[in-house]
Design an enzyme around this catalytic site. Structure first.
Site, PDB file in Angstrom:
ATOM      1  N   CYS A   1       0.844  -1.199   0.000  1.00 40.53           N
ATOM      2  CA  CYS A   1       0.000   0.000   0.000  1.00 40.53           C
ATOM      3  C   CYS A   1       0.888   1.261   0.000  1.00 40.53           C
ATOM      4  CB  CYS A   1      -0.992  -0.056   1.160  1.00 40.53           C
ATOM      5  SG  CYS A   1      -2.332   1.132   0.980  1.00 40.53           S
TER       6      CYS A   1
ATOM      7  N   GLU B   1      -2.012  -9.131   3.964  1.00 38.11           N
ATOM      8  CA  GLU B   1      -2.003  -9.594   5.351  1.00 38.11           C
ATOM      9  C   GLU B   1      -3.394  -9.807   5.930  1.00 38.11           C
ATOM     10  OE1 GLU B   1      -1.189  -6.691   4.176  1.00 38.11           O
ATOM     11  OE2 GLU B   1      -1.694  -5.025   5.485  1.00 38.11           O
TER      12      GLU B   1
ATOM     13  N   GLY C   1     -11.231 -13.063  33.337  1.00 42.07           N
ATOM     14  CA  GLY C   1     -11.797 -14.371  33.022  1.00 42.07           C
ATOM     15  C   GLY C   1     -11.899 -14.592  31.529  1.00 42.07           C
ATOM     16  N   GLY C   2     -11.630 -13.536  30.749  1.00 41.16           N
ATOM     17  CA  GLY C   2     -11.619 -13.676  29.297  1.00 41.16           C
ATOM     18  C   GLY C   2     -10.342 -14.363  28.847  1.00 41.16           C
ATOM     19  N   VAL C   3     -10.267 -14.618  27.536  1.00 42.88           N
ATOM     20  CA  VAL C   3      -9.118 -15.340  26.996  1.00 42.88           C
ATOM     21  C   VAL C   3      -7.807 -14.611  27.305  1.00 42.88           C
ATOM     22  CG1 VAL C   3      -8.036 -16.222  24.899  1.00 42.88           C
ATOM     23  CG2 VAL C   3     -10.526 -16.200  25.099  1.00 42.88           C
TER      24      VAL C   3
ATOM     25  N   SER D   1      -6.757 -14.536  30.995  1.00 39.90           N
ATOM     26  CA  SER D   1      -6.473 -15.892  31.483  1.00 39.90           C
ATOM     27  C   SER D   1      -5.120 -16.381  30.965  1.00 39.90           C
ATOM     28  CB  SER D   1      -7.557 -16.868  31.026  1.00 39.90           C
ATOM     29  OG  SER D   1      -8.803 -16.453  31.512  1.00 39.90           O
TER      30      SER D   1
END
Ligand code: XMP
Length: 510
Positions: free
Chosen positions: A84, A173, A226-228, A231
């Site tokens: 680009c 990409e 507690g999310g990915v 954690s």
């Protein structure tokens, strides 16, 4: 990178996708690092790169303050790929001409690529590619050939084979470009001579040693949602500095149905110091009367940090604050020269003075799918690793307009039904949830008139969360979900389904 791996340097000219380029390269088994576009030759060659990629960016090459690179870059004999703006800059610096096209080109368009070019060998040479530009290369520098075009862009790919300089006007990409990964693979393996000597285990090893060196024997406090992301961050930190980690779960009151209790149950039995802080009243009070999405995000971010500071003080000596910030949070918050899209919680909301010695963000360079891979390698159960993302500010940014307790209750129930029904799909979307709009509409239930909120359902298919398509949910599922919501949740009279991709929309509504 220690234990020298073949490296590709990504030169950043301010594009949104620079880390996506670096990630794509790493996924193809080649280590990559990002340097500013105007890095010195010494900085660029320090890692003895086997290839260099010049990213896109918001400038035009002829602007006074346009970002530029050291022209000797092209004399090093190292293969270079311009993407680009990177293409425009390469061609401009080598004597070609860049012009402002009559028409911009944004979105997926069909390209015609030349299979004589090494980059396009073995691929479909009529792919749909993502274009996002107004300027374009008009005349090529000496020694360059044109290798591809689109309807409105006569030079969409070019290169000087002898000097191993290549350029693409489109973005290989992103997932929205068919064959994009293959094109990058061809550049890495057939032009740069990559052998694929890098894996995610190298990332773990390097992060662990960096964290140990930085933290020493001091103590670390982690914001665990507690999310990915948080954690995985907890798993990585507990490997690096076991026994020095305290995890605080701030319950801001914007969690989904049952979620806070689930997080507590999942982490309280583990080998880390877990603390739950119930701060729902505080957060709601802060947001009273606030409708602007950026202001909401900033207030929540600031309050979050305030709660942390208080907890940290209570805990005594804690030196570092760790956060599971990942790359898409960083880039979309407009750090560096990228344009700001929205302040992701934990980034834009952080005040300068946070009162800790430093912040540790070991996932800052990674994308969601890399974070999941890392989590698996660190032995986290699939239930955690596969969780769909949930934004730091939670349901507060899924309620358009002012956030109130009543609206939170309505959204929680509706969102629960949406997720329960979509969970049953054979092929699940990558993220799905409900959004409570601030529009009310007339309905009829029984024999009575209703006048209640319009709820939107959102389901997207993506791997990088930087771009997405809306998921084609079967009508039967949509119908059942809508009917259940209107019947079971008081306060909703109508359900709509969001059919916008990103770009032009974002995944969340605010
Ligand atoms: P957008 O709405 O920017 O979302 O297209 C991209 C992905 O990021 C999640 N998201 C956030 N995650 N803090 C987070 O940790 C935030 O403030 C935040 N805002 C959006 C969003 O759910 C999607 O997966």
């Amino acid at each position: 990178m220690t234990g020298h791996k073949q490296t590709v340097v990504v030169l950043d000219f301010g594009g949104q996708y620079k880390e996506l380029i670096a990630q794509s390269i790493r996924k193809l088994g080649v280590y990559s690092e990002i340097l500013p576009g105007n890095a010195t030759l010494d900085e660029i060659t320090a890692s003895r790169p086997i290839g260099i990629i010049m990213t896109g960016g918001p400038s035009s090459v002829d602007e006074d303050d346009a970002l530029t690179a050291d022209p000797r870059l092209f004399e090093l004999g190292i293969p270079v790929l311009g993407i680009c703006y990177g293409m425009q800059l390469m061609c401009h610096m080598l004597g070609g001409e860049v012009t402002r096209g009559e028409q911009g080109e944004y979105g997926r368009v069909k390209a015609e690529l030349d299979d004589n070019c090494v980059l396009f060998r073995g691929i479909d040479t009529r792919p749909m590619v993502l274009m996002s530009h107004h300027d374009r290369v008009k005349t090529l520098p000496e020694g360059f050939e044109c290798f591809g075009k689109t309807k409105t862009c006569p030079i969409a790919a070019c290169g000087n084979v002898e000097r191993k300089l290549y350029a693409l006007q489109f973005h290989p990409e992103v997932k929205n470009t068919d064959e994009g990964q293959e094109i990058l693979r061809n550049f890495l393996f057939d032009v740069c001579g990559a052998t694929g000597d890098y894996s995610i285990d190298d990332y773990i090893e390097q992060s662990v040693s960096e964290i140990r060196e930085r933290v020493g024997d001091k103590r670390v406090l982690l914001a665990l949602s507690g999310g990915v992301d948080s954690s995985v961050c907890a798993a990585l930190l507990s490997r690096a500095v076991p026994g020095q980690l305290t995890c605080i779960f701030v319950d801001h009151g914007f969690m989904r149905k049952n979620e806070s209790d689930e997080v507590e149950a999942a982490f309280s039995g583990r080998d880390l110091h877990f603390i739950r802080v119930d701060a729902a009243d505080r957060f709601l009070a802060k947001l009273a009367g606030v409708t602007d999405p950026e202001q909401k995000r900033k207030l929540i971010g600031a309050e979050f940090v305030a709660v942390f500071e208080e907890e940290a003080k209570r805990l005594g000596e804690i030196h570092f604050l760790a956060q599971g910030t990942i790359y898409s949070d960083v880039v979309e918050s407009g750090v560096g020269k990228s344009a700001k899209i929205k302040s992701h919680h934990n980034v834009g909301g952080l005040p300068e003075e946070i009162g800790f010695e430093g912040i540790i963000e070991p996932l800052r360079g990674l994308f969601k799918d890399e974070v999941r891979e890392l989590g698996r390698r660190l032995g986290l159960p699939d239930a955690f690793v596969e969780r769909q993302p949930f934004p730091g500010p939670g349901l507060a940014i899924r309620i358009i307009g002012e956030v109130t307790r009543e609206k939170l209750d309505i959204l929680r129930e509706a969102d629960y039904i949406c997720r329960t029904e979509f969970d049953k799909l054979k092929k699940k979307p990558d993220q799905y949830f409900a959004v409570l709009t601030n529009t009310r509409s007339v309905g009829v239930m029984g024999d009575g008139r209703t006048y209640a909120y319009v709820l939107a359902l959102r389901a997207v298919t993506t791997t990088d969360f930087m771009t997405c398509d809306y998921t084609r949910i079967p009508h039967a599922t949509l119908a059942r979900t809508a009917s259940r919501i209107v019947n079971e949740v008081r306060g909703i009279s109508r359900v709509v389904f969001d059919i916008t991709g990103k770009p032009p929309a974002t995944i969340e509504w605010e």
